[in-house]
Motif scaffolding. Structure first.
Motif, PDB file in Angstrom:
ATOM      1  N   MET A 430       0.837  -1.204   0.000  1.00 20.48           N
ATOM      2  CA  MET A 430       0.000   0.000   0.000  1.00 20.48           C
ATOM      3  C   MET A 430       0.862   1.239   0.000  1.00 20.48           C
ATOM      4  O   MET A 430       1.977   1.253   0.543  1.00 20.48           O
ATOM      5  CB  MET A 430      -0.945  -0.011   1.201  1.00 20.48           C
ATOM      6  CG  MET A 430      -0.267  -0.075   2.549  1.00 20.48           C
ATOM      7  SD  MET A 430      -1.388  -0.654   3.846  1.00 20.48           S
ATOM      8  CE  MET A 430      -1.376  -2.421   3.533  1.00 20.48           C
ATOM      9  N   SER A 431       0.345   2.316  -0.636  1.00 20.31           N
ATOM     10  CA  SER A 431       1.130   3.551  -0.740  1.00 20.31           C
ATOM     11  C   SER A 431       1.074   4.369   0.537  1.00 20.31           C
ATOM     12  O   SER A 431       2.057   4.984   0.927  1.00 20.31           O
ATOM     13  CB  SER A 431       0.609   4.395  -1.904  1.00 20.31           C
ATOM     14  OG  SER A 431      -0.742   4.783  -1.667  1.00 20.31           O
ATOM     15  N   ARG A 432      -0.098   4.383   1.195  1.00 14.70           N
ATOM     16  CA  ARG A 432      -0.230   5.186   2.409  1.00 14.70           C
ATOM     17  C   ARG A 432      -1.230   4.508   3.321  1.00 14.70           C
ATOM     18  O   ARG A 432      -1.041   3.368   3.716  1.00 14.70           O
ATOM     19  CB  ARG A 432      -0.650   6.624   2.050  1.00 14.70           C
ATOM     20  CG  ARG A 432      -0.458   7.615   3.189  1.00 14.70           C
ATOM     21  CD  ARG A 432      -0.465   9.052   2.723  1.00 14.70           C
ATOM     22  NE  ARG A 432      -1.617   9.369   1.881  1.00 14.70           N
ATOM     23  CZ  ARG A 432      -1.883  10.574   1.418  1.00 14.70           C
ATOM     24  NH1 ARG A 432      -1.076  11.573   1.705  1.00 14.70           N
ATOM     25  NH2 ARG A 432      -2.935  10.790   0.668  1.00 14.70           N
ATOM     26  N   ASP A 433      -2.323   5.202   3.657  1.00 12.68           N
ATOM     27  CA  ASP A 433      -3.323   4.622   4.557  1.00 12.68           C
ATOM     28  C   ASP A 433      -4.266   3.693   3.788  1.00 12.68           C
ATOM     29  O   ASP A 433      -4.833   4.073   2.776  1.00 12.68           O
ATOM     30  CB  ASP A 433      -4.139   5.734   5.229  1.00 12.68           C
ATOM     31  CG  ASP A 433      -3.277   6.618   6.108  1.00 12.68           C
ATOM     32  OD1 ASP A 433      -3.774   7.672   6.520  1.00 12.68           O
ATOM     33  OD2 ASP A 433      -2.118   6.240   6.373  1.00 12.68           O
ATOM     34  N   ALA A 434      -4.435   2.495   4.309  1.00  9.04           N
ATOM     35  CA  ALA A 434      -5.331   1.523   3.685  1.00  9.04           C
ATOM     36  C   ALA A 434      -5.729   0.487   4.722  1.00  9.04           C
ATOM     37  O   ALA A 434      -5.206   0.460   5.841  1.00  9.04           O
ATOM     38  CB  ALA A 434      -4.672   0.854   2.475  1.00  9.04           C
ATOM     39  N   SER A 435      -6.670  -0.372   4.355  1.00  6.43           N
ATOM     40  CA  SER A 435      -7.099  -1.464   5.232  1.00  6.43           C
ATOM     41  C   SER A 435      -7.069  -2.763   4.449  1.00  6.43           C
ATOM     42  O   SER A 435      -7.425  -2.812   3.270  1.00  6.43           O
ATOM     43  CB  SER A 435      -8.515  -1.222   5.769  1.00  6.43           C
ATOM     44  OG  SER A 435      -8.538  -0.114   6.651  1.00  6.43           O
ATOM     45  N   VAL A 436      -6.640  -3.835   5.148  1.00  5.54           N
ATOM     46  CA  VAL A 436      -6.587  -5.171   4.562  1.00  5.54           C
ATOM     47  C   VAL A 436      -7.610  -6.013   5.304  1.00  5.54           C
ATOM     48  O   VAL A 436      -7.608  -6.080   6.535  1.00  5.54           O
ATOM     49  CB  VAL A 436      -5.181  -5.778   4.693  1.00  5.54           C
ATOM     50  CG1 VAL A 436      -5.134  -7.161   4.059  1.00  5.54           C
ATOM     51  CG2 VAL A 436      -4.140  -4.853   4.069  1.00  5.54           C
ATOM     52  N   ALA A 437      -8.495  -6.685   4.562  1.00  2.18           N
ATOM     53  CA  ALA A 437      -9.631  -7.333   5.211  1.00  2.18           C
ATOM     54  C   ALA A 437      -9.932  -8.694   4.583  1.00  2.18           C
ATOM     55  O   ALA A 437      -9.466  -9.024   3.485  1.00  2.18           O
ATOM     56  CB  ALA A 437     -10.877  -6.441   5.118  1.00  2.18           C
TER      57      ALA A 437
END
Length: 543
Positions: A430-437
């Motif tokens: 991911m480049s910056r803020d993200a969520s993995v779900a």
């Protein structure tokens, strides 16, 4: 003056134009009588001919007669009205709730049998006769009675819409074609309907073929289920025979092997049933789509046809057909071989580590790595997919995706195309803020935030990766997670064991958070972006 009026008198007191009792009756020079408004309207329509004529005998009058109310006829009509309501003609009935009422009937409205697209009115059988008998109505277009006739009238010019603007994809009237649609590619609505109907026929053919293909696929899946159950039964019989020889030493192992067989049986049957459910759902959607297309194809009103076409002509996206596994028996054969070996070397077998142990090194995790493709039909409108549907980029311009029931409407998130029921491992960059779900397919797509957002319900588990660190969320309960910050996160799933683990991936592999639970449905990998233009997240290609 009271007058006795019978059924025959009632017929005589009817206007031959509107077929209803005379209203303000007038008698013209030839001796025939009509409603004043009816004969005026008839002559107004004949103005082009200059010389007015009688609607019945066609005698002409020059100049146009001055109409004077016939008071004697008016009194007779009033007496007839006082004698009671008119009988409903045989074969017709009074319009009820849900029926289209005749626009020409006075008093009790009869059910209309046809609608005229030129008159923009509906008529019962009685009032429809002039359209069949009079040359004046010869070119009028009759269709099945419809309550939507006013939708055929242009709101700007109050004219019947008989044309279709291909440039703006909308129905228009003639005045529109020389006004705000001047210079556009415009054709008659009838011509456009003919072309669109050809497209509908092709769509119906494609759907018929897809239904046939999916029904064949379902037959294959049913046979596969029978094969799974048969091999499981055979394995159970062989297990019983072998364990009877070593019952004193291997009671515990006997139970473990039985559980392994049934667990695999259940897992594989669930996988196949999941595919079966997808196919059944697709067939149901296709049948519903086919019904809509067939209904639209039978619509005689060009305007209603074209207005309905744009909303339902798009075909649903086809899913890839399931590919039956060819090595269903291999796992069972391996179990039997291991049991036979255990008969002679059970002490060594029992001392081995549990095969369900979680991998310890990144190399061991990579044994379960898988390539993940995202499902475009679930992608939120602010997410742009690329790199073979493995990468998402946030774009506030609002991507023009087609409507789909699986699409996330309000949340910038997306799910994988395939679900998982076994052991799987993948990594996300991911480049910056993200969520993995991970989430069940049944997670909400719109509406309440707690129904649709990853981690806010009991159908999803998410690791939120932001500038301030990590946070795990499930069923709207948050857990702060500590660990080395990295732009890459690894996810390990052991569905049958109920294990879900998240790792920080850099030069080393560090466990961030582990979940031990019971999964009841296949899990789909998910990604979420917080909403800054240019932010990205993608599934890594692992070797």
């Amino acid at each position: 003056m009271a007058t006795c009026v019978n059924q025959t008198d009632e017929v005589k007191m009817c206007c031959s134009i509107c077929l209803d009792l005379l209203k303000d009756p007038v008698t013209i020079p030839c001796g025939h009588s009509y409603c004043m408004s009816c004969v005026k309207r008839f002559w107004d329509q004949e103005d082009k001919k200059k010389i007015p004529s009688c609607p019945q005998c066609r005698q002409t009058f020059k100049p146009r007669p001055v109409l004077v109310k016939n008071t004697l006829l008016a009194e007779l009509v009033d007496d007839l009205k006082k004698s009671g309501p008119r009988a409903v003609p045989a074969g017709e009935r009074v319009a009820g709730q849900g029926d289209v009422a005749c626009d020409s009937c006075a008093g009790r409205k009869l059910k209309a049998s046809k609608s005229c697209l030129v008159c923009v009115a509906s008529y019962c059988e009685q009032h429809l006769q002039p359209h069949y008998e009079s040359p004046t109505f010869k070119k009028h277009k009759l269709v099945e009675a419809s309550v939507k006739l006013q939708e055929n009238v242009c709101s700007r010019h109050d004219e019947v819409m008989k044309m279709f603007c291909r440039t703006d994809r909308q129905t228009i009237c003639y005045l529109c074609s020389v006004d705000q649609h001047k210079g556009h590619d415009s054709v008659s609505a009838a011509v456009e309907r003919t072309e669109k109907k050809k497209a509908l026929c092709e769509s119906r053919r494609i759907i018929h073929q897809r239904i046939k293909d999916r029904e064949e696929d379902m037959k294959t899946l049913l046979q596969e289920i029978r094969t799974i159950n048969q091999t499981a039964d055979e394995a159970e019989e062989e297990r019983e025979k072998i364990f009877s020889e070593m019952i004193s030493f291997i009671k515990k192992k006997k139970s473990d092997v039985k559980k392994e067989i049934r667990s695999r049986q259940k897992t594989e049957v669930n996988q196949v049933k999941h595919l079966q459910e997808k196919l059944e759902q697709e067939v149901a959607d296709l049948r519903r789509k086919l019904a809509e297309l067939e209904k639209l194809s039978n619509t005689e009103d060009p305007i209603q046809f074209l207005q309905g076409y744009s909303s339902i002509s798009q075909l649903p996206e086809s899913t890839d057909p399931p590919r039956p596994k060819t090595n269903r028996r291999k796992h069972v054969e391996d179990i039997i071989a291991a049991v036979k070996e255990a008969r002679d070397k059970f002490q060594a077998i029992l001392s081995r580590e549990s095969p369900s142990a979680e991998p310890a090194t990144r190399g061991e995790f990579l044994q379960y790595s898988c390539e993940i493709a995202l499902d475009p039909n679930t992608a939120n409108k602010f997410l742009v997919l690329s790199e073979g549907n493995r990468k998402i980029t946030f774009d506030g311009k609002n991507t023009a995706y087609i409507q789909h029931p699986n699409r996330f409407i309000h949340s910038p998130q997306v799910l994988s195309k395939e679900g998982f029921s076994g052991r799987r491992y993948w990594e996300v960059e991911m480049s910056r803020d993200a969520s993995v779900a991970v989430a069940y397919k049944s997670i909400g797509r719109s509406g309440d935030l707690n129904e649709r957002v990853f981690g806010c319900n009991d159908k999803s588990w998410v690791l939120q990766c932001g500038g301030s660190g990590y946070n795990f969320r499930h069923h709207n309960r948050s857990t702060s997670v500590s660990g080395p910050k990295s732009s890459r996160v690894g996810v390990y799933l052991d569905h049958s064991a109920g294990v879900l683990s998240f790792y920080s991936i850099s030069e080393t592999m560090t466990l961030l958070h582990r979940v031990q639970t019971r999964f009841t449905q296949p899990l789909y990998a998910g990604l979420f972006l917080f909403g800054s233009n240019g932010d990205t997240a993608k599934f890594c290609a692992l070797k």
